[in-house]
Design a protein around this motif. Structure first.
Motif, PDB file in Angstrom:
ATOM      1  N   ALA A   1      12.730   1.544  -5.145  1.00 53.01           N
ATOM      2  CA  ALA A   1      11.713   1.101  -4.193  1.00 53.01           C
ATOM      3  C   ALA A   1      10.692   0.194  -4.870  1.00 53.01           C
ATOM      4  O   ALA A   1      10.301  -0.845  -4.329  1.00 53.01           O
ATOM      5  N   ALA A   2      10.259   0.580  -6.075  1.00 53.89           N
ATOM      6  CA  ALA A   2       9.289  -0.242  -6.790  1.00 53.89           C
ATOM      7  C   ALA A   2       9.907  -1.555  -7.250  1.00 53.89           C
ATOM      8  O   ALA A   2       9.272  -2.610  -7.208  1.00 53.89           O
ATOM      9  N   TYR A   3      11.159  -1.488  -7.679  1.00 50.14           N
ATOM     10  CA  TYR A   3      11.843  -2.653  -8.244  1.00 50.14           C
ATOM     11  C   TYR A   3      12.352  -3.614  -7.183  1.00 50.14           C
ATOM     12  O   TYR A   3      12.216  -4.828  -7.310  1.00 50.14           O
ATOM     13  N   ARG A   4      12.934  -3.060  -6.108  1.00 51.80           N
ATOM     14  CA  ARG A   4      13.658  -3.921  -5.172  1.00 51.80           C
ATOM     15  C   ARG A   4      12.998  -4.128  -3.814  1.00 51.80           C
ATOM     16  O   ARG A   4      13.222  -5.145  -3.162  1.00 51.80           O
ATOM     17  N   MET A   5      12.204  -3.177  -3.330  1.00 49.74           N
ATOM     18  CA  MET A   5      11.728  -3.300  -1.946  1.00 49.74           C
ATOM     19  C   MET A   5      10.926  -4.576  -1.681  1.00 49.74           C
ATOM     20  O   MET A   5      11.141  -5.235  -0.657  1.00 49.74           O
TER      21      MET A   5
ATOM     22  N   GLY B   1      20.513   0.978   4.801  1.00 52.62           N
ATOM     23  CA  GLY B   1      19.133   0.534   4.667  1.00 52.62           C
ATOM     24  C   GLY B   1      18.339   1.208   3.578  1.00 52.62           C
ATOM     25  O   GLY B   1      17.243   0.746   3.255  1.00 52.62           O
ATOM     26  N   GLY B   2      18.841   2.305   2.997  1.00 50.51           N
ATOM     27  CA  GLY B   2      18.146   2.942   1.889  1.00 50.51           C
ATOM     28  C   GLY B   2      16.725   3.327   2.240  1.00 50.51           C
ATOM     29  O   GLY B   2      16.464   4.085   3.169  1.00 50.51           O
ATOM     30  N   THR B   3      15.786   2.771   1.489  1.00 50.44           N
ATOM     31  CA  THR B   3      14.377   3.090   1.688  1.00 50.44           C
ATOM     32  C   THR B   3      13.725   2.235   2.771  1.00 50.44           C
ATOM     33  O   THR B   3      12.528   2.362   3.017  1.00 50.44           O
TER      34      THR B   3
ATOM     35  N   ALA C   1       0.826  -1.200   0.000  1.00 48.11           N
ATOM     36  CA  ALA C   1       0.000   0.000   0.000  1.00 48.11           C
ATOM     37  C   ALA C   1       0.863   1.254   0.000  1.00 48.11           C
ATOM     38  O   ALA C   1       0.551   2.254  -0.680  1.00 48.11           O
ATOM     39  N   ALA C   2       1.964   1.226   0.759  1.00 46.64           N
ATOM     40  CA  ALA C   2       2.849   2.389   0.811  1.00 46.64           C
ATOM     41  C   ALA C   2       3.509   2.646  -0.543  1.00 46.64           C
ATOM     42  O   ALA C   2       3.763   3.806  -0.917  1.00 46.64           O
ATOM     43  N   LEU C   3       3.790   1.565  -1.282  1.00 48.95           N
ATOM     44  CA  LEU C   3       4.454   1.706  -2.571  1.00 48.95           C
ATOM     45  C   LEU C   3       3.501   2.121  -3.692  1.00 48.95           C
ATOM     46  O   LEU C   3       3.944   2.611  -4.738  1.00 48.95           O
TER      47      LEU C   3
ATOM     48  N   LEU D   1       7.517   6.606   3.086  1.00 45.87           N
ATOM     49  CA  LEU D   1       6.787   5.343   2.957  1.00 45.87           C
ATOM     50  C   LEU D   1       6.402   4.760   4.314  1.00 45.87           C
ATOM     51  O   LEU D   1       5.346   4.150   4.464  1.00 45.87           O
ATOM     52  N   ALA D   2       7.281   4.942   5.311  1.00 45.72           N
ATOM     53  CA  ALA D   2       7.085   4.291   6.606  1.00 45.72           C
ATOM     54  C   ALA D   2       6.345   5.149   7.620  1.00 45.72           C
ATOM     55  O   ALA D   2       6.059   4.677   8.728  1.00 45.72           O
ATOM     56  N   ALA D   3       6.019   6.371   7.270  1.00 43.97           N
ATOM     57  CA  ALA D   3       5.500   7.332   8.256  1.00 43.97           C
ATOM     58  C   ALA D   3       4.304   6.804   9.034  1.00 43.97           C
ATOM     59  O   ALA D   3       4.228   6.960  10.260  1.00 43.97           O
ATOM     60  N   LYS D   4       3.370   6.150   8.368  1.00 38.01           N
ATOM     61  CA  LYS D   4       2.155   5.700   9.045  1.00 38.01           C
ATOM     62  C   LYS D   4       2.310   4.346   9.725  1.00 38.01           C
ATOM     63  O   LYS D   4       1.623   4.059  10.705  1.00 38.01           O
ATOM     64  N   THR D   5       3.212   3.521   9.219  1.00 37.20           N
ATOM     65  CA  THR D   5       3.304   2.140   9.703  1.00 37.20           C
ATOM     66  C   THR D   5       4.468   1.923  10.653  1.00 37.20           C
ATOM     67  O   THR D   5       4.370   1.130  11.598  1.00 37.20           O
ATOM     68  N   LEU D   6       5.585   2.602  10.424  1.00 38.90           N
ATOM     69  CA  LEU D   6       6.794   2.414  11.247  1.00 38.90           C
ATOM     70  C   LEU D   6       7.228   3.749  11.838  1.00 38.90           C
ATOM     71  O   LEU D   6       8.321   4.249  11.546  1.00 38.90           O
ATOM     72  N   PRO D   7       6.406   4.353  12.694  1.00 46.81           N
ATOM     73  CA  PRO D   7       6.742   5.691  13.206  1.00 46.81           C
ATOM     74  C   PRO D   7       7.956   5.701  14.121  1.00 46.81           C
ATOM     75  O   PRO D   7       8.626   6.734  14.241  1.00 46.81           O
TER      76      PRO D   7
END
Length: 317
Positions: free
Chosen positions: A53-57, A88-90, A7-9, A122-128
């Protein structure tokens, strides 16, 4: 956590010309297969980062989660409070860590600010409970003493040998547990093998995938140790990678080492089990006998049923 990441991607490449995304992906493929050691960030701008992010995450997430799951099985009563993701990149490894344990704080270190910015977005809502920090990855890197877990995923192949050694040394000196992941190629395996030796020389015990901390029984150049993780492809994933299948298999090599009181499995399945009529052939790496193939037949009863359900990378006893 997989669905949250998907969903984040979603919509990440909106507004990015397809040709530009494709060109960024083509360049990143060469880098992330570990053939381009560098002393500069691989991810240079927003287009690079979005394509990455789209290709590798999704694939990185599944590979790291598989490695962390194998490690967690050897320390079932332990969970990290602090986690540092080097290079860790993205943040794919941070997502995987959150899918494995709860209640920890993660710090993502990377030298590419565009990657950190997008990862935080990308992580703001899930990994605060995550800190995103710009940091040179190589000589001079330090990890806070007493860190519980350090992950280094798909990074060692980007680095010059001296920087690679420095990163592993920093992790080994500070962390209770170190999990390293590289592409499941002969070169990726050799980097993991080299780092594995460095970790044991620093006093850590290997608990996965190896059933021991002795010398790897594989002869370099003849074979390599790697595993596979199934990756579900979203429409975004197919957009940047092509192909029509709803999944792909990500091959990876890894090592997990720790100072904790942990014991590795007696053996690990190192190839896809071969099913035959009334029997299963298992290729194992074992504690005392190195690499061996064992045949499990119906006469083995419960073991036969377990062998039929077993997967590449599973423990075996």
């Amino acid at each position: 956590m997989h669905e949250e990441l998907r969903a984040a991607l979603a919509g990440l490449l909106d507004g990015l010309p397809p040709k530009q995304a494709a060109q960024a992906v083509d360049r990143l493929i060469a880098n992330y297969r570990g053939r381009t050691p560098t002393d500069a960030p691989v991810l240079r701008d927003r287009a690079d980062v979005a394509a990455y992010a789209a290709y590798r995450m999704p694939a990185t997430f599944e590979a790291v989660r598989a490695a962390l799951t194998a490690f967690a099985a050897r320390v079932p009563d332990w969970s990290p409070v602090s986690h540092v993701d080097i290079g860790g990149g993205t943040g794919a490894a941070t997502w995987a860590t959150a899918a494995t344990w709860e209640g920890h704080h993660s710090t993502v270190l990377d030298w590419a600010q565009p990657a950190l910015d997008l990862g935080q977005e990308l992580a703001a809502k899930t990994l605060p409970d995550t800190t995103w920090q710009r940091q040179t990855i190589g000589e001079g890197l330090t990890v806070p003493a007493g860190t519980d877990l350090v992950t280094v995923s798909y990074v060692l192949g980007e680095l010059r040998p001296e920087d690679r050694h420095a990163v592993v040394a920093a992790a080994a000196a500070a962390a209770k547990a170190v999990v390293l992941i590289e592409p499941g190629t002969p070169d990726g395996y050799l980097r993991i093998r080299e780092a594995r030796t460095q970790l044991t020389e620093a006093g850590l015990r290997i608990v996965a995938p190896c059933p021991h901390s002795d010398t790897c029984p594989i002869v370099p150049g003849e074979d390599w140790c790697h595993f596979s993780a199934r990756v579900s492809r979203s429409s975004l994933h197919r957009q940047v990678k092509g192909g029509s299948l709803p999944y792909e298999d990500e091959k990876f090599s890894y090592v997990a080492a720790t100072t904790l009181d942990a014991t590795p499995a007696p053996a690990r399945i190192v190839r896809k089990p071969q099913l035959r009529k009334g029997q299963v052939l298992l290729d194992l790496c074992t504690t005392d006998e190195g690499l061996q193939r064992t045949t499990v037949t119906k006469r083995h009863g419960t073991h036969y049923r377990q062998a039929r359900d077993a997967s590449w990378g599973d423990d075996w006893s």
